[in-house]
Design a protein around this motif. Structure first.
Motif, PDB file in Angstrom:
ATOM      1  N   LEU A 177       0.822  -1.206   0.000  1.00 29.27           N
ATOM      2  CA  LEU A 177       0.000   0.000   0.000  1.00 29.27           C
ATOM      3  C   LEU A 177       0.854   1.252   0.000  1.00 29.27           C
ATOM      4  O   LEU A 177       1.947   1.286   0.568  1.00 29.27           O
ATOM      5  CB  LEU A 177      -0.915   0.023   1.222  1.00 29.27           C
ATOM      6  N   THR A 178       0.335   2.299  -0.625  1.00 23.35           N
ATOM      7  CA  THR A 178       0.959   3.616  -0.532  1.00 23.35           C
ATOM      8  C   THR A 178       0.610   4.231   0.824  1.00 23.35           C
ATOM      9  O   THR A 178      -0.125   3.644   1.626  1.00 23.35           O
ATOM     10  CB  THR A 178       0.464   4.516  -1.680  1.00 23.35           C
ATOM     11  N   ALA A 185      -6.344  -2.443   1.844  1.00 23.74           N
ATOM     12  CA  ALA A 185      -6.640  -1.163   1.214  1.00 23.74           C
ATOM     13  C   ALA A 185      -8.018  -0.657   1.634  1.00 23.74           C
ATOM     14  O   ALA A 185      -8.183   0.522   1.983  1.00 23.74           O
ATOM     15  CB  ALA A 185      -6.573  -1.300  -0.306  1.00 23.74           C
ATOM     16  N   LEU A 186      -9.004  -1.530   1.643  1.00 25.87           N
ATOM     17  CA  LEU A 186     -10.352  -1.141   2.040  1.00 25.87           C
ATOM     18  C   LEU A 186     -10.399  -0.699   3.501  1.00 25.87           C
ATOM     19  O   LEU A 186     -11.069   0.280   3.843  1.00 25.87           O
ATOM     20  CB  LEU A 186     -11.320  -2.306   1.811  1.00 25.87           C
ATOM     21  N   VAL A 187      -9.676  -1.381   4.359  1.00 28.79           N
ATOM     22  CA  VAL A 187      -9.668  -1.048   5.793  1.00 28.79           C
ATOM     23  C   VAL A 187      -9.035   0.317   6.032  1.00 28.79           C
ATOM     24  O   VAL A 187      -9.595   1.174   6.722  1.00 28.79           O
ATOM     25  CB  VAL A 187      -8.935  -2.141   6.600  1.00 28.79           C
ATOM     26  N   ARG A 192     -10.950   4.006   7.225  1.00 25.65           N
ATOM     27  CA  ARG A 192     -10.596   4.813   8.404  1.00 25.65           C
ATOM     28  C   ARG A 192     -10.400   6.280   8.055  1.00 25.65           C
ATOM     29  O   ARG A 192     -10.517   7.155   8.919  1.00 25.65           O
ATOM     30  CB  ARG A 192      -9.344   4.240   9.061  1.00 25.65           C
ATOM     31  N   LEU A 193     -10.109   6.551   6.773  1.00 29.46           N
ATOM     32  CA  LEU A 193      -9.941   7.932   6.310  1.00 29.46           C
ATOM     33  C   LEU A 193     -11.212   8.477   5.664  1.00 29.46           C
ATOM     34  O   LEU A 193     -11.261   9.644   5.294  1.00 29.46           O
ATOM     35  CB  LEU A 193      -8.783   7.999   5.301  1.00 29.46           C
ATOM     36  N   GLY A 194     -12.217   7.626   5.511  1.00 20.74           N
ATOM     37  CA  GLY A 194     -13.465   8.055   4.882  1.00 20.74           C
ATOM     38  C   GLY A 194     -13.364   8.264   3.392  1.00 20.74           C
ATOM     39  O   GLY A 194     -14.120   9.051   2.815  1.00 20.74           O
ATOM     40  N   LEU A 195     -12.446   7.537   2.731  1.00 14.95           N
ATOM     41  CA  LEU A 195     -12.232   7.693   1.297  1.00 14.95           C
ATOM     42  C   LEU A 195     -12.496   6.371   0.568  1.00 14.95           C
ATOM     43  O   LEU A 195     -12.368   5.298   1.156  1.00 14.95           O
ATOM     44  CB  LEU A 195     -10.805   8.171   1.013  1.00 14.95           C
ATOM     45  N   PRO A 196     -12.851   6.437  -0.716  1.00 16.85           N
ATOM     46  CA  PRO A 196     -13.157   5.207  -1.457  1.00 16.85           C
ATOM     47  C   PRO A 196     -11.916   4.522  -2.023  1.00 16.85           C
ATOM     48  O   PRO A 196     -10.900   5.166  -2.312  1.00 16.85           O
ATOM     49  CB  PRO A 196     -14.048   5.712  -2.594  1.00 16.85           C
ATOM     50  N   ILE A 197     -12.040   3.215  -2.196  1.00 14.59           N
ATOM     51  CA  ILE A 197     -11.128   2.461  -3.055  1.00 14.59           C
ATOM     52  C   ILE A 197     -11.846   2.261  -4.376  1.00 14.59           C
ATOM     53  O   ILE A 197     -12.939   1.695  -4.430  1.00 14.59           O
ATOM     54  CB  ILE A 197     -10.755   1.099  -2.440  1.00 14.59           C
ATOM     55  N   SER A 198     -11.239   2.745  -5.442  1.00 18.76           N
ATOM     56  CA  SER A 198     -11.840   2.689  -6.771  1.00 18.76           C
ATOM     57  C   SER A 198     -11.155   1.566  -7.547  1.00 18.76           C
ATOM     58  O   SER A 198      -9.966   1.644  -7.840  1.00 18.76           O
ATOM     59  CB  SER A 198     -11.651   4.048  -7.453  1.00 18.76           C
ATOM     60  N   GLN A 199     -11.914   0.526  -7.865  1.00 15.37           N
ATOM     61  CA  GLN A 199     -11.324  -0.704  -8.394  1.00 15.37           C
ATOM     62  C   GLN A 199     -11.587  -0.891  -9.876  1.00 15.37           C
ATOM     63  O   GLN A 199     -12.722  -0.769 -10.351  1.00 15.37           O
ATOM     64  CB  GLN A 199     -11.894  -1.902  -7.615  1.00 15.37           C
ATOM     65  N   SER A 221     -18.219  -7.083   9.243  1.00 17.72           N
ATOM     66  CA  SER A 221     -18.480  -8.038  10.319  1.00 17.72           C
ATOM     67  C   SER A 221     -17.332  -8.094  11.314  1.00 17.72           C
ATOM     68  O   SER A 221     -17.550  -8.082  12.529  1.00 17.72           O
ATOM     69  CB  SER A 221     -18.734  -9.421   9.719  1.00 17.72           C
ATOM     70  N   ASP A 222     -16.100  -8.128  10.805  1.00 17.80           N
ATOM     71  CA  ASP A 222     -14.933  -8.339  11.673  1.00 17.80           C
ATOM     72  C   ASP A 222     -14.392  -7.057  12.286  1.00 17.80           C
ATOM     73  O   ASP A 222     -13.920  -7.056  13.423  1.00 17.80           O
ATOM     74  CB  ASP A 222     -13.812  -9.015  10.878  1.00 17.80           C
ATOM     75  N   GLU A 223     -14.427  -5.947  11.518  1.00 17.85           N
ATOM     76  CA  GLU A 223     -13.751  -4.719  11.947  1.00 17.85           C
ATOM     77  C   GLU A 223     -14.734  -3.651  12.430  1.00 17.85           C
ATOM     78  O   GLU A 223     -14.315  -2.667  13.047  1.00 17.85           O
ATOM     79  CB  GLU A 223     -12.932  -4.142  10.779  1.00 17.85           C
ATOM     80  N   GLY A 224     -16.000  -3.811  12.112  1.00 22.95           N
ATOM     81  CA  GLY A 224     -16.964  -2.771  12.467  1.00 22.95           C
ATOM     82  C   GLY A 224     -16.804  -1.514  11.637  1.00 22.95           C
ATOM     83  O   GLY A 224     -17.316  -0.449  11.996  1.00 22.95           O
ATOM     84  N   LEU A 225     -16.098  -1.616  10.516  1.00 24.32           N
ATOM     85  CA  LEU A 225     -15.895  -0.488   9.609  1.00 24.32           C
ATOM     86  C   LEU A 225     -16.869  -0.595   8.441  1.00 24.32           C
ATOM     87  O   LEU A 225     -17.448  -1.653   8.181  1.00 24.32           O
ATOM     88  CB  LEU A 225     -14.455  -0.490   9.078  1.00 24.32           C
ATOM     89  N   ARG A 226     -17.028   0.513   7.739  1.00 28.28           N
ATOM     90  CA  ARG A 226     -17.904   0.539   6.559  1.00 28.28           C
ATOM     91  C   ARG A 226     -17.110   1.066   5.365  1.00 28.28           C
ATOM     92  O   ARG A 226     -17.195   2.248   5.011  1.00 28.28           O
ATOM     93  CB  ARG A 226     -19.122   1.415   6.847  1.00 28.28           C
TER      94      ARG A 226
END
Length: 434
Positions: free
Chosen positions: A138-139, A168-170, A174-181, A229-234
């Motif tokens: 990751l960068t 990358a998603l995690v 945490r920064l509130g930004l998207p991963i664009s795939q 489910s595991d991290e409680g993140l969205r």
């Protein structure tokens, strides 16, 4: 800055629900007031536009363009690409990081966004999701976000490794930004140069299956579900240039389940099929490739039912000498930033009944939400005066030779368009006038 009064316009602002005749006042680069026609007659302003017969809408936002600078300036520069964007009604574009070198550091991002690049409109950028876009490490997401990155992507390449994509998603969540795939399983597409199907068979070319796209989309959605489910993140997964019914079905189901998934559709995928490659037309070669008619119709259906969040052009300029080679050797990609509105109104509005206001939403308010823009993408008083004026009824023909892009690699040369941009205003400045 001079004041600007736009009179007698048909104002369409999806964010507020306005769809009516209004006058709009611009002051100091921002929207100062919106009133009933004739309300500003006693006002002294330096410039006035009579917009009778025109739609006044939020300036368009493209979350997926290639501006080729640094490293490939014979194809395009930030200055030329953003001038072409302004001609297409765009007031904000998001540059992809697959430049030379790859935009994967704070230094390269800062250089790209600097005023010295002479962008005609508001320029944003996504930084590479992995170092060198190699899919391994990751960068520095936090530092890049502070420097102005509005998301992370290895566009042109997928993140294939499950563990890297999950990480990358995690971190992005945490920064509130998207991963664009870029959804392509390259393990299935080696040596492929178009869509798998009867046309590829007839042309003697190896084709990409729809599963090469849908497999990655389904994998990424499974990771979203696991992380929640595991991290409680969205985490926010944004799927680029979706081109197949199978991938769209997975995205539709994920949205119904409440996962944070968005996606974009490109005008060429809802307008053309792989039949456009007959004669080995390299100006219709792209990745993901033009698909069969059933997939084209599935993209349109997904736009109509709200599965597709926004229209993005994937503007990908290439010089003529690069496209004028054997089909399999030609690079993928077409220009598209000057034809997006004309194709959207022709195909989605006239042929499929999508209201003009919905087309505007797909090109302004919706993409603003994807990259978390707070003061653009709508005509709220106080927002930047990013505005497009267009005639939704005029029919015209696109001539590639007159394009403001440095490159002319388009399958839409001499194609009919519906709806023409008359003026583009970026932060109160008129940056294009037809």
């Amino acid at each position: 800055m001079t004041d600007l009064l736009i009179r007698n316009a048909h104002l369409i602002d999806p964010a507020s629900g306005l769809d009516t005749q209004k006058d709009l006042l611009v002051r100091d680069g921002r929207i100062a007031a919106i009133e009933h026609p004739g309300s500003f007659t006693a006002l002294e302003v330096q410039d006035t536009i009579d917009a009778a017969g025109l739609v006044l809408a939020p300036g368009f936002i493209d979350v997926h363009v290639h501006l080729r600078e640094p490293g490939q300036t014979w194809k395009e520069t930030i200055a030329t690409g953003t001038r072409a964007a302004a001609a297409g009604g765009y007031t904000t574009v998001v540059a992809m990081p697959n430049t030379v070198p790859v935009n994967d550091t704070v230094e390269s991002l800062t250089w790209m966004l600097a005023p010295e690049r002479n962008s005609a409109i508001h320029l944003l950028a996504m930084s590479a999701a992995t170092q060198g876009s190699m899919g391994e490490h990751l960068t520095h997401y936090e530092a890049l976000a502070i420097a102005g990155a509005v998301g992370f992507t290895d566009d042109g390449k997928p993140i294939l490794d499950d563990h890297v994509m999950r990480a990358a998603l995690v971190v992005a969540a945490r920064l509130g930004l998207p991963i664009s795939q870029h959804a392509e399983d390259t393990r299935l597409t080696g040596g492929c140069s178009m869509n798998a199907g009867p046309v590829a068979f007839r042309l003697g070319l190896r084709g990409m299956t729809v599963e090469a796209e849908s497999n990655i989309v389904e994998r990424d959605i499974a990771l979203l579900r696991e992380i929640e489910s595991d991290e409680g993140l969205r985490p926010h997964l944004h799927v680029q240039h979706v081109s197949t019914a199978k991938a769209l079905s997975a995205i539709r189901q994920a949205k119904q389940q409440g996962l944070h998934v968005s996606c974009e559709a490109a005008p060429h995928h809802f307008t053309l099929t792989d039949e456009a490659l007959e004669g080995y037309n390299t100006n219709a070669k792209m990745n993901p490739p033009l698909r069969a008619e059933a997939d084209r119709l599935a993209v349109i259906e997904a736009i109509l039912d709200g599965t597709v969040d926004c229209i993005a052009t994937d503007h990908a300029p290439h010089a003529a000498h690069e496209k004028e080679v054997e089909f399999e050797r030609a690079p993928n990609g077409i220009t598209g930033i000057e034809t997006a509105l004309g194709l959207a109104l022709r195909v989605l509005h006239r042929e499929h009944g999508l209201p003009v206001a919905h087309v505007v939403a797909l090109m302004s308010n919706n993409p603003a939400k994807i990259v978390c823009l707070k003061d653009r993408g709508s005509l709220a008083v106080g927002n930047y005066a990013d505005i497009v004026l267009f005639d939704p009824a005029v029919e015209w023909t696109f001539a590639a030779a007159q394009s403001l892009s440095k490159s002319k690699n388009t399958p839409f040369d001499q194609s009919p368009m519906l709806g023409r941009v008359h003026a583009t205003i970026s932060e109160g400045r008129i940056v294009h006038r037809h």
